[in-house]
Structure formats: structure tokens, C-alpha cells
Design a protein around this motif. Structure first.
Motif, mmCIF file in Angstrom:
data_model
loop_
_atom_site.group_PDB
_atom_site.id
_atom_site.type_symbol
_atom_site.label_atom_id
_atom_site.label_comp_id
_atom_site.label_asym_id
_atom_site.label_seq_id
_atom_site.Cartn_x
_atom_site.Cartn_y
_atom_site.Cartn_z
ATOM 1 N N MET A 1 0.852 -1.191 0.000
ATOM 2 C CA MET A 1 0.000 0.000 0.000
ATOM 3 C C MET A 1 0.887 1.240 0.000
ATOM 4 O O MET A 1 2.037 1.219 0.448
ATOM 5 N N LYS A 2 0.358 2.349 -0.514
ATOM 6 C CA LYS A 2 1.036 3.637 -0.465
ATOM 7 C C LYS A 2 0.801 4.281 0.905
ATOM 8 O O LYS A 2 -0.294 4.189 1.466
ATOM 9 N N ALA A 3 1.836 4.923 1.414
ATOM 10 C CA ALA A 3 1.732 5.534 2.742
ATOM 11 C C ALA A 3 2.829 6.567 2.924
ATOM 12 O O ALA A 3 3.848 6.547 2.212
ATOM 13 N N ASP A 18 3.670 -2.762 3.762
ATOM 14 C CA ASP A 18 2.716 -3.861 3.749
ATOM 15 C C ASP A 18 1.396 -3.418 4.375
ATOM 16 O O ASP A 18 1.385 -2.580 5.286
ATOM 17 N N VAL A 19 0.303 -3.982 3.901
ATOM 18 C CA VAL A 19 -1.003 -3.698 4.493
ATOM 19 C C VAL A 19 -1.020 -4.285 5.908
ATOM 20 O O VAL A 19 -0.673 -5.456 6.097
ATOM 21 N N GLU A 30 -10.086 0.685 4.912
ATOM 22 C CA GLU A 30 -9.654 1.312 3.664
ATOM 23 C C GLU A 30 -9.846 2.813 3.886
ATOM 24 O O GLU A 30 -10.976 3.299 3.967
ATOM 25 N N VAL A 31 -8.748 3.503 4.029
ATOM 26 C CA VAL A 31 -8.805 4.916 4.396
ATOM 27 C C VAL A 31 -9.268 5.745 3.203
ATOM 28 O O VAL A 31 -8.744 5.602 2.095
ATOM 29 N N ARG A 32 -10.247 6.581 3.427
ATOM 30 C CA ARG A 32 -10.729 7.486 2.378
ATOM 31 C C ARG A 32 -10.250 8.923 2.611
ATOM 32 O O ARG A 32 -10.083 9.677 1.654
ATOM 33 N N ALA A 33 -10.054 9.284 3.887
ATOM 34 C CA ALA A 33 -9.585 10.641 4.196
ATOM 35 C C ALA A 33 -8.991 10.660 5.602
ATOM 36 O O ALA A 33 -9.338 9.833 6.444
ATOM 37 N N ALA A 34 -8.081 11.606 5.820
ATOM 38 C CA ALA A 34 -7.418 11.751 7.121
ATOM 39 C C ALA A 34 -7.304 13.233 7.463
ATOM 40 O O ALA A 34 -6.887 14.038 6.623
ATOM 41 N N PHE A 98 -2.306 8.257 7.430
ATOM 42 C CA PHE A 98 -1.761 8.764 6.168
ATOM 43 C C PHE A 98 -1.320 7.574 5.308
ATOM 44 O O PHE A 98 -0.146 7.417 4.967
ATOM 45 N N ALA A 99 -2.264 6.733 4.949
ATOM 46 C CA ALA A 99 -1.984 5.517 4.198
ATOM 47 C C ALA A 99 -3.265 5.032 3.544
ATOM 48 O O ALA A 99 -4.371 5.460 3.903
ATOM 49 N N GLU A 100 -3.123 4.136 2.588
ATOM 50 C CA GLU A 100 -4.301 3.595 1.914
ATOM 51 C C GLU A 100 -5.097 2.662 2.824
ATOM 52 O O GLU A 100 -6.313 2.519 2.659
ATOM 53 N N TYR A 101 -4.411 2.034 3.786
ATOM 54 C CA TYR A 101 -5.071 1.162 4.753
ATOM 55 C C TYR A 101 -4.507 1.446 6.134
ATOM 56 O O TYR A 101 -3.333 1.803 6.284
ATOM 57 N N ALA A 102 -5.345 1.278 7.155
ATOM 58 C CA ALA A 102 -4.907 1.482 8.535
ATOM 59 C C ALA A 102 -5.709 0.576 9.453
ATOM 60 O O ALA A 102 -6.863 0.237 9.160
ATOM 61 N N VAL A 103 -5.084 0.188 10.552
ATOM 62 C CA VAL A 103 -5.761 -0.592 11.583
ATOM 63 C C VAL A 103 -6.250 0.358 12.664
ATOM 64 O O VAL A 103 -5.513 1.255 13.088
ATOM 65 N N ALA A 104 -7.498 0.164 13.087
ATOM 66 C CA ALA A 104 -8.076 1.045 14.100
ATOM 67 C C ALA A 104 -8.782 0.226 15.171
ATOM 68 O O ALA A 104 -9.495 -0.731 14.856
#
Length: 314
Positions: A1-3, A18-19, A30-34, A98-104
Motif C-alpha cells: 500500500m502507499k503511505a 505492507d497492508v 480502507e482509508v478514504r480521508a485523514a 496517512f496511508a491507503e489502509y490502517a488498523v483502528a
């Protein structure tokens, strides 16, 4: 992923990672905005140094990806998660937005308010949650002063205080006067022309530039001065010394200083969702940057040019 990738304080690049995999009580988004605020700048630079002693990483950042405000879509459910399903649209906070994917963690997520975009939702959690907690106890008819009313926390402070029935006065720079008026402030002072006048039941200080004596002098008996933060200190303690010093004054006056330590919780974000869906609060989004220009977004906030909340879109 891009980050945006940060291995040490003071340096970050746009690259590949890595994701991440969600753990116990977490979901993969799947992050859409930050959202972007001064907190991101502090964690990128590691300043003030006091932050490093508060658990954010002494020699380098704990998280390899900056960014904390997040809005996105649930893509994977971790062990022990209930109440969310794949495909749910959510907002809240995490480490590494600030990435295409994030764990929350689900303890810091709520369902995205209906009727607003992911960009607007990402502008809400930290700033809106801070304002909401800083204004606890405000009663209808009271007078509230919001310093820094055109910024992230201040823009929500104006709206939430109005929703609580207060008479609201906002203080900001010239470029932000129209925004603050549009958010519902009853009075607006452009501090570059003339400072505020009057006395208030609660002062929400989001700017940190005025001395404690000035704030206390503008507060009614048994009023409160809520100190959100300050960007006027040095590299060691930043503005924290102002909050610490204010506590020493409390025993000698009926007017109380309240250094605010806000918390990021699902129930707080859900309160904000209700206010947004009722039309009482809106996300005051300023400039929007793509993920590849996230570091420019942080510089934009640091320069104090931002009007409302700056957002990175993915």
C-alpha cells in the motif's frame, strides 16, 4: 500500500508498506480521508521533547505512519470485534491514517454521520471531540469566548457552544472572520484590529497566546478557562508549562483554569455524529491535499494558513 513513512523524527517520505493486519478488538480500514492538525506536526518532528516521555516514542516514533484522524470503510474484522461489519462506513482515530489502509481499535470508531462525505467526516474526530469535551457543563444563556475560533478545535467550539444555547464570541485573524461568522458566532473579534472585550462564563482557549492574567480578568466569578493547547513554548515543553502553571493559580481564585486532556472514544464521536446529523454542527473543511502531498498538508497547518480543518484524501 502507499503511505507516508516515518522511521525517525524530522524525516518522512511517501513510499510503500505492507497492508497491516487487525488484531484483537481492531478492524482494517480502507482509508478514504485523514484529518491534519498540529498534533501531526508534533509527532513528525518529535517536538516538544516532552512528548517523547509521554509514550509516543523516545528515539523515534512508535508508529511508522503519521496521521490519526480517519474516515473510511471497514475491510476486515479482527478477533473479538462486534458491532461492525465489512463495508461499514466509519470515522474516528487510529495510528497511521496517512496511508491507503490502517488498523483502528473499535473503541475509537463510530459510524460515519449520514449525509456528509468522507472528507468532511475525517475533519471531525480529534478537533470536534476536543471542543465537545472542553465545553462540558455549558448552560443555555451563558457567555462563551472561543479564542482561535477559525482553527480546527475553535471552529467546532463555536458551533457546539451555540448548539448548547450559549452566546458565543469568536476571536480569529482577518482571513477567518467570515468563516467564524458563518459558523454562528454572535460576535467576532479580529485580533489584528482589536482584541476582545467583555467577561465570559467560559473561555475556550485554542490559541495559547494570551497570558493567564488576561484570561482570568475576562472571566466571570466562578467561570472557567479551558486551556486546549499552546504553540508558544520552546522545544522542550512547548506550551505545556502554561497549563501546569495555571494549576498553581486555582487555589487563590473562584475562577478556575482547566487544562484539557481530551480522550478519543467511540461514545464521544457518536455524540458528534448525532450533532452533525441534526444539523447543529458541520465540518469546516479548508484546504484538501492528496495523500502524495500529505507532508505539504502538515506544513500548511504549521504555517497557520489553514482556515478550518485541513484534510488529506486517499
Amino acid at each position: 500500500m502507499k503511505a507516508v513513512v516515518q522511521r525517525r523524527y524530522g524525516s518522512a517520505v511517501f513510499g510503500d508498506l505492507d497492508v497491516p493486519v487487525p488484531g484483537q478488538g481492531e478492524v482494517l480500514l480502507e482509508v478514504r480521508a485523514a484529518g491534519v492538525d498540529m498534533g501531526v506536526w508534533h509527532l513528525l518532528t518529535g517536538k516538544p521533547y516532552l512528548l517523547r516521555f509521554l509514550g509516543f516514542g523516545f528515539r523515534g516514533p512508535k508508529s511508522p505512519v503519521p496521521g490519526r484522524d480517519v474516515a473510511g470503510v471497514v475491510k476486515e474484522i479482527g478477533p473479538g470485534v462486534t458491532g461492525f461489519a465489512v463495508g461499514d462506513e466509519v470515522f474516528g482515530t487510529c495510528e497511521g491514517s496517512f496511508a491507503e489502509y490502517a488498523v483502528a481499535p473499535v473503541s475509537r470508531l463510530a459510524r460515519k454521520p449520514e449525509g456528509i462525505s468522507f472528507t468532511e467526516a475525517a475533519a471531525v474526530p480529534i478537533s470536534g471531540g476536543t471542543a465537545l469535551q472542553g465545553l462540558r457543563g455549558v448552560q443555555a444563556g451563558q457567555r462563551v469566548l472561543v479564542l482561535g475560533a477559525g482553527g480546527g478545535v475553535g471552529s467546532y467550539g463555536v458551533q457546539i457552544a451555540k448548539a448548547l444555547g450559549a452566546h458565543v464570541t469568536g476571536v480569529c485573524s482577518t482571513s477567518k472572520v467570515e468563516l467564524v461568522r458563518s459558523l454562528g458566532a454572535d460576535e467576532v473579534f479580529d485580533y489584528t484590529v482589536a482584541d476582545f472585550t467583555g467577561t465570559y462564563d467560559l473561555i475556550l482557549d485554542c490559541g495559547g497566546a494570551r497570558p493567564l492574567s488576561r484570561l482570568r480578568g475576562a472571566t466571570n466569578e466562578r467561570g472557567r478557562i479551558v486551556l486546549v493547547g499552546a504553540e508558544t513554548g520552546g522545544s522542550i515543553t512547548g506550551g505545556f508549562q502554561k497549563s501546569l502553571g495555571s494549576l498553581l493559580l486555582n487555589p487563590f481564585s473562584s475562577k478556575k483554569f482547566v487544562p484539557l486532556m481530551s480522550t478519543e472514544r467511540a461514545d464521544v464521536f457518536d455524540e458528534l455524529r448525532v450533532l452533525i446529523e441534526a444539523g447543529s454542527v458541520k465540518a469546516a473543511v479548508g484546504k484538501v491535499f492528496p495523500l502524495s502531498e500529505a507532508l505539504d498538508a502538515v506544513d500548511h497547518v504549521y504555517s497557520r494558513r489553514s482556515v478550518g480543518k485541513t484534510v488529506v484524501t486517499i
